[in-house]
Enzyme design. Structure first.
Site, PDB file in Angstrom:
ATOM      1  N   LYS A  52       0.814  -1.214  -0.077  1.00  0.00           N
ATOM      2  CA  LYS A  52       0.071  -0.131   0.006  1.00  0.00           C
ATOM      3  C   LYS A  52       0.885   1.308  -0.056  1.00  0.00           C
ATOM      4  O   LYS A  52       0.548   2.262  -0.659  1.00  0.00           O
ATOM      5  CB  LYS A  52      -0.879  -0.027   1.248  1.00  0.00           C
ATOM      6  CG  LYS A  52      -1.937  -1.176   1.067  1.00  0.00           C
ATOM      7  CD  LYS A  52      -2.789  -1.402   2.590  1.00  0.00           C
ATOM      8  CE  LYS A  52      -3.548  -2.438   2.247  1.00  0.00           C
ATOM      9  NZ  LYS A  52      -4.447  -2.916   3.538  1.00  0.00           N
ATOM     10  N   GLN A  96      -4.164  -1.767   9.612  1.00  0.00           N
ATOM     11  CA  GLN A  96      -4.057  -3.275   9.149  1.00  0.00           C
ATOM     12  C   GLN A  96      -4.723  -4.316  10.043  1.00  0.00           C
ATOM     13  O   GLN A  96      -4.327  -4.410  11.339  1.00  0.00           O
ATOM     14  CB  GLN A  96      -2.791  -3.506   8.599  1.00  0.00           C
ATOM     15  CG  GLN A  96      -2.675  -4.823   7.945  1.00  0.00           C
ATOM     16  CD  GLN A  96      -3.037  -4.851   6.704  1.00  0.00           C
ATOM     17  OE1 GLN A  96      -3.128  -3.445   6.031  1.00  0.00           O
ATOM     18  NE2 GLN A  96      -3.548  -5.767   6.152  1.00  0.00           N
ATOM     19  N   ASP A 119     -10.943   2.559   4.355  1.00  0.00           N
ATOM     20  CA  ASP A 119     -10.928   1.349   4.387  1.00  0.00           C
ATOM     21  C   ASP A 119     -12.514   0.719   4.201  1.00  0.00           C
ATOM     22  O   ASP A 119     -12.922  -0.236   3.831  1.00  0.00           O
ATOM     23  CB  ASP A 119     -10.425   0.292   5.445  1.00  0.00           C
ATOM     24  CG  ASP A 119      -9.139  -0.091   4.887  1.00  0.00           C
ATOM     25  OD1 ASP A 119      -8.911  -0.601   3.928  1.00  0.00           O
ATOM     26  OD2 ASP A 119      -8.445  -0.454   6.015  1.00  0.00           O
TER      27      ASP A 119
END
Ligand code: NDP
Length: 293
Positions: A52, A96, A119
């Site tokens: 990412k 994450q 997200d």
């Protein structure tokens, strides 16, 4: 059979995003800025976050990686997220997953400001997605829709079977494909580990989406002739054929399923790359304040 080439598509879309970032900055916009929190040293998480960060750099998005050790207390993590929520220089924030067992993922996700939740995991973004309001759509479902869209795959009236009901992949993609519009208007069946006759159900699907994390589970006899198969699964398994000693494996037995399909995604080189691209898109939307002010 046509390969749904995630690598080619991701490169194409990254160029478009890079152009959009440049145009935004040329008209006085700021450099979009993504913050990523990584807890612990799980090898898979390390490699996802590294991917990412690299992708951000490729399109001109700034990224900041914030690391914590495995034993971090939940309240310290919450304090950090709150600080980022209040930092006007940061547009998007991801934490994450998975997190260590002593930390509540739901509490962490709910702490992230809705307008920085690139997200798309926050209950507000999920709720808005369900009722078709503007929101951040979580990256993997958005990546799957992007593949369908870019390859002009018809979804209307199609029987779509999603295997796996996680909050981040299976549930949202099943909702999105049943929404009005394109890609959507499909008739969706959502399967999971308690589904009876999975083979029979899967083998009726015009579009089969496997998001289980069970390497090679979907075999040729579970797939209809001419089906579109989207393999979301990524499992790292040991291999003596790679330098690293690991290889990534999907949920679909690619070699035996591919000849039956009209379209199929490979693993690696499929959905995973589009997931990263969707995160970049959401970060740009956040910087532009396109969804929330
Ligand atoms: P979860 O582990 O959260 O969920 C797995 C789902 O699969 C569950 O709903 C489970 O059912 C179902 N399942 C497991 N075994 C079976 C079985 N034998 N038969 C039917 N259903 C089964 O998974 P995630 O959605 O987080 O991830 C799924 C896979 O996708 C993983 O390999 C993950 O690494 C990968 N992934 C890939 C991404 C990408 O960018 N390509 C992004 C995110 C995930 P039940 O609910 O009953 O337990």
């Amino acid at each position: 059979m046509q390969l749904l080439d995630g690598r080619k598509l991701a490169e194409e879309i990254k160029k478009e995003i890079a152009d959009e970032v440049s145009a935004f900055k040329a008209t006085g916009g700021k450099t979009p800025h993504l913050a990523a929190i990584l807890v612990g040293h799980d090898a898979a998480s390390e490699s996802y976050v590294a991917g990412k960060v690299k992708a951000c750099a490729e399109v001109g998005i700034r990224s900041t990686l914030i690391r914590f050790e495995e034993n971090i207390e939940e309240n310290i993590l919450i304090e950090k997220i709150t600080e980022i929520n209040e930092n006007n220089d940061i547009d998007g924030l991801i934490v994450q997953l998975p997190l260590p067992g002593h930390i509540s993922e739901n509490r962490i996700i709910e702490t992230i400001a809705v307008n920085k939740d690139v997200d798309g995991f926050h209950p507000v973004n999920i709720g808005r997605m369900v009722i078709g309001m503007p929101c951040y759509i979580s990256a993997t479902p958005a990546g799957i829709l992007e593949i369908l869209r870019r390859y002009n795959i018809r979804t209307e009236g199609k029987l779509c079977v999603v295997v796996g009901r996680s909050n981040i992949v299976g549930k949202p993609v099943s909702i999105l494909l049943s929404q009005k519009g394109y890609p959507g208007n499909a008739t969706v069946t959502l399967c999971h580990s308690k589904t009876i006759n999975l083979k029979e159900i899967a083998s009726k699907a015009d579009i089969l989406i496997a998001a289980m994390g069970q390497p090679g589970f979907i075999k040729a006899d579970m797939v209809k002739e001419g089906a579109v198969v989207i393999d979301v699964g990524i499992t790292r398994i040991k291999s003596d054929k790679t330098k690293s000693g690991w290889k990534l494996t999907g949920d679909v037995q690619f070699d035996e399923v591919a000849p039956k399909c009209s379209y199929i995604t490979p693993v690696p080189g499929g959905v995973g790359l589009l997931t990263v691209v969707s995160l970049l898109k959401n970060t740009l939307l956040a910087a532009k304040k396109s969804i929330y002010n």
